[in-house]
Motif scaffolding. Structure first.
Motif, PDB file in Angstrom:
ATOM      1  N   LEU A 271       0.956  -1.189   0.357  1.00  0.00           N
ATOM      2  CA  LEU A 271      -0.095   0.108   0.608  1.00  0.00           C
ATOM      3  C   LEU A 271       0.703   1.677   0.193  1.00  0.00           C
ATOM      4  CD1 LEU A 271      -2.587  -1.278   2.293  1.00  0.00           C
ATOM      5  CD2 LEU A 271      -2.654  -0.664   0.514  1.00  0.00           C
ATOM      6  N   GLN A 272       2.097   1.487   0.926  1.00  0.00           N
ATOM      7  CA  GLN A 272       2.707   2.621   0.887  1.00  0.00           C
ATOM      8  C   GLN A 272       3.244   2.714  -0.713  1.00  0.00           C
ATOM      9  OE1 GLN A 272       5.430   1.268   3.883  1.00  0.00           O
ATOM     10  NE2 GLN A 272       4.357   3.195   5.371  1.00  0.00           N
ATOM     11  N   VAL A 273       3.991   1.714  -1.541  1.00  0.00           N
ATOM     12  CA  VAL A 273       4.228   2.220  -2.964  1.00  0.00           C
ATOM     13  C   VAL A 273       3.147   2.762  -3.501  1.00  0.00           C
ATOM     14  CG1 VAL A 273       3.954   0.258  -4.867  1.00  0.00           C
ATOM     15  CG2 VAL A 273       5.416  -0.223  -2.795  1.00  0.00           C
ATOM     16  N   GLU A 274       2.067   2.247  -3.534  1.00  0.00           N
ATOM     17  CA  GLU A 274       0.375   2.942  -3.880  1.00  0.00           C
ATOM     18  C   GLU A 274       0.523   3.546  -3.887  1.00  0.00           C
ATOM     19  OE1 GLU A 274      -0.964   1.679  -6.282  1.00  0.00           O
ATOM     20  OE2 GLU A 274       0.111  -0.443  -6.563  1.00  0.00           O
ATOM     21  N   LEU A 275       0.539   4.313  -2.173  1.00  0.00           N
ATOM     22  CA  LEU A 275       0.992   6.016  -2.044  1.00  0.00           C
ATOM     23  C   LEU A 275       2.053   6.938  -2.301  1.00  0.00           C
ATOM     24  CD1 LEU A 275       0.407   5.463   1.562  1.00  0.00           C
ATOM     25  CD2 LEU A 275      -0.877   6.593   0.046  1.00  0.00           C
ATOM     26  N   CYS A 276       2.930   5.906  -2.596  1.00  0.00           N
ATOM     27  CA  CYS A 276       3.444   6.772  -3.663  1.00  0.00           C
ATOM     28  C   CYS A 276       3.575   7.562  -5.452  1.00  0.00           C
ATOM     29  CB  CYS A 276       5.413   5.501  -3.454  1.00  0.00           C
ATOM     30  SG  CYS A 276       6.424   5.780  -2.009  1.00  0.00           S
ATOM     31  N   TYR A 277       2.843   5.914  -5.464  1.00  0.00           N
ATOM     32  CA  TYR A 277       2.047   6.887  -7.171  1.00  0.00           C
ATOM     33  C   TYR A 277       1.839   7.479  -6.803  1.00  0.00           C
ATOM     34  CZ  TYR A 277       4.949   2.160  -8.298  1.00  0.00           C
ATOM     35  OH  TYR A 277       5.488   1.281  -9.104  1.00  0.00           O
TER      36      TYR A 277
END
Length: 265
Positions: A21-27
């Motif tokens: 989810l944190q990867v998606e937050l970076c996106y």
């Protein structure tokens, strides 16, 4: 209404899902910057509901220049004489920002109302005007997400007791917190009235059960990602340039005689 999960989520499983989810937050962050989008995510809930930990999980891997957290203290004497929303609006997002409110203007519907810091007339007026004000925010092009973390009575008591003897968490326990513990049902009635009058079609409340902190954090992040229509932004691959050797010298010599921090670890 869904029942709380029977068992608490294991740390390993939590960390695995959180990383995704944190990867998606970076996106999401790149999309917000590229599209100059503006968003407000506000967190409300009882004391010890898990707001701070959830906000930390959201902001841990992203830039504070894009994900800006606002946690206002009690109003000053000057702010008490201002229009109520004035102290909050000055923190609203500019282009390319997501502002996270750790408690918000809904203080007037909760702690201020229950503890008598505002009059009944001021409370009633706030509930009447709030949906109109939020309609204006949305019409101005700001994405508004309202999250309520719902902690149970027994779990709140457990968390309060854990704070009493823990020096790392004692700062979280204030006289206002202990008073809110005593007035559980007063806060419940205030919550119910707030939901009834301010959960509008254009700005609904989203309730997250938070007895299991790990599940609550994941569910909050997942829901925020769902509500903001972001897309992954393609970025040029970064390549480090070759370091220039022009003017090369022993730059460590310039540190001689400086006071270094003692290496205790």
């Amino acid at each position: 209404m869904a029942d709380a999960p029977a068992s608490r989520m294991k740390r390993k499983a939590y960390e695995k899902e959180l990383e995704k989810l944190q990867v998606e937050l970076c996106y999401l962050q790149e999309w917000v910057k590229t599209n100059r989008a503006r968003a407000i995510v506000l967190f409300e809930g009882r004391d010890a509901a898990g707001k701070g930990g959830t906000i930390k999980a959201i902001t841990e891997k992203v830039s504070p220049r894009v994900f800006r957290v606002v946690a206002l203290p009690a109003p000053t004497d000057r702010e008490k004489t201002q229009m109520f929303m004035q102290r909050y609006m000055q923190h609203f997002p500019a282009a390319g920002e997501i502002v996270i409110f750790d408690r918000s203007w809904y203080n007037r519907a909760g702690v201020e109302y229950v503890m008598g810091f505002c009059t009944s007339a001021e409370h009633k007026r706030f509930l009447e005007l709030c949906p109109l004000m939020e309609q204006y925010i949305i019409e101005a092009g700001i994405i508004l997400i309202k999250l309520w973390l719902e902690v149970g009575m027994d779990e709140q008591e457990r968390r309060f007791k854990a704070r009493i003897d823990d020096p790392l968490r004692q700062w979280k326990l204030s006289p206002m917190d202990t008073e809110s513990y005593r007035r559980w049902y007063d806060y419940s009635r205030a919550r119910d009235l707030m939901f009834k009058t301010t959960s509008s079609k254009h700005a609904p409340w989203h309730v997250v059960r938070s007895d299991d902190k790990r599940r609550a954090r994941l569910n909050c992040i997942s829901h925020v990602l769902k509500l903001i229509p972001y897309k992954r932004v393609r970025r040029d691959k970064v390549r480090l340039p070759k370091r220039s050797t022009k003017g090369r010298y022993n730059d460590q010599n310039g540190l001689r005689g400086m006071k270094f921090v003692t290496e205790k670890y």
